[in-house]
Design an enzyme around this catalytic site. Structure first.
Site: not given
Ligand SMILES: *Cc1c(COP(=O)(O)O)cnc(C)c1O
Length: 397
Positions: A138, A252, A223
């Site tokens: 994700f 986050k 990520d």
């Molecule tokens: C939550 C998340 C995102 C997206 O972040 P947003 O601030 O909602 O755009 C991207 N990568 C990972 C691994 C995430 O958990």
């Protein structure tokens, strides 16, 4: 407003993109939140891995108030003191040399994708733009990041998607070795997949990927939007694997609840960007940066990474014991305070059941509970939460 008014007004006027629970929270402190009627909940969701310091941490509140009274926003056409201090703090404590600031995880990953493509083309091969990502990953909700996200349900209906992305199963070295080549510019991975079910990467897999990257001059992008900043019991997720990514992204927990994201890279890669190549009006503005500076200082100096590791270990041990005495719990995964418990049956109804008993938890897919308490959580609160989860399982599954 009463809870029912907040919920009804939201259902009428806010665009219907979230499968919301029937709950409106109006106040938070530490690991607890309250609704308008004063009902208390133990928060094991943390705004989805955002409120790592707990709610309304005094250091973050103080920094926001002081900065709000001084300077809220100026353009990135000018140098910004809280932003440069935050950049220095992040660089001094990670493998990166430079930082680009934005407002969210998706934007941070967009920036990483753009930087990787720019870097790839700078190698003289105009076809070097392909990006390999993982199935069940994700990476966000913009067009490029839903394309990077290896889950068709997030892409359906939004075609045509940007070209140049392909997907592999994690922990399959042969598959990625076959897929990678001279036209690959980057491989994007989460150190532990969050949204996709709390799935860990094998250390041997990461080592093999580092070799593959070296062989074809491919960038490794981590990520760390969910894993980073102490969530997994180390400051960054990559530190579990004894390697360094070329680029990594944060969001986050970065702002202690205030929206901010960051994309970080090594010098020789960051230098592919020149003035004008990438930008954000709000990215790293004074208020967001001041909040993040306070949050990151607290994560680094407040013992939160150690607490995440220590309480996380205790928590995971309890979950494994639950699994061993259950017929329907089939797996326990994760590191630090990013833990998942998989059932052989659908477990979504545990969410309202736990909420009813004063505990907020989250579910990924239909069969995995995900636990993301704030990094300040105590073993006593973990015990409290697990008592509720056990009771909810007994009554509902
Ligand atoms: C939550 C998340 C995102 C997206 O972040 P947003 O601030 O909602 O755009 C991207 N990568 C990972 C691994 C995430 O958990």
């Amino acid at each position: 407003m009463k809870s029912s008014e907040i919920i009804d007004t939201g259902n009428k006027y806010v665009m219907n993109t979230y499968g919301r629970l029937s709950l409106a929270l109006v106040r938070g402190s530490g690991a607890r939140v309250w609704d308008a009627e004063g009902r208390e909940y133990l928060d094991f969701v943390s705004g989805l891995a955002v409120n790592s310091l707990g709610h309304c941490h005094p250091a973050v509140v103080k920094a926001i108030v002081a900065q709000a009274e001084t300077l809220i926003h100026v353009s990135n056409m000018y140098h910004i003191e809280p932003q440069v201090r935050l950049a220095a703090l992040l660089v001094e404590n990670t493998c990166a040399d430079r930082v680009f600031f934005c407002n969210s995880g998706a934007e941070a990953n967009e920036g990483a994708i753009k930087l990787a493509r720019k870097y790839g083309k700078s190698k003289g091969n105009l076809e070097k733009f392909e990006i390999i990502t993982a199935i069940n990953s994700f990476h966000g909700r913009t067009l490029a990041t839903i394309t990077a996200t290896g889950q068709p349900k997030y892409q359906k209906g939004f075609e045509p998607l940007p070209a140049g992305f392909s997907y592999v199963n994690i922990n399959n070295i042969e598959e990625i070795r076959e897929r990678a080549g001279s036209n690959t510019c980057a491989i994007i991975l989460e150190p532990i997949q969050g949204e996709g079910g709390v799935n860990e990467l094998n250390p041997e897999y990461i080592k093999a990927i580092k070799d593959i990257c070296k062989e074809h001059d491919i960038l490794l992008i981590f990520d760390e939007v969910q894993c980073g900043l102490g969530r997994t019991g180390k400051f960054m997720g990559y530190q579990h694997y004894g390697i360094e990514p070329d680029i990594f992204t944060l969001a986050k927990a970065l702002g202690g609840g205030f929206p901010i994201g960051a994309m970080l890279a090594k010098e020789d890669i960051a230098s592919s960007f020149s003035p004008g190549d990438h930008a954000s009006t709000f990215g790293g503005n004074p208020l967001a940066s001041a909040a993040a500076l306070a949050a990151v200082e607290e994560i680094l100096n407040g013992g939160l990474v150690d607490n995440s590791s220590k309480v996380g270990e205790y928590f995971k041990k309890q979950l494994i014991e639950m699994k061993e005495s259950s017929d329907i719990i089939i797996d326990v995964r994760g590191k630090g305070l990013m833990l998942g418990m998989e059932f052989s049956v659908e477990c979504r109804k545990l969410l309202p059941a736990c909420q009813e008993k004063g505990l907020l938890i989250n579910c990924v897919g239909d069969k995995t509970l995900r636990f993301l308490p704030p990094l300040i959580i105590t073993e006593a609160d973990v015990d409290k939460a697990l008592d509720i989860v056990r009771e909810a399982i007994r009554e509902n599954l």
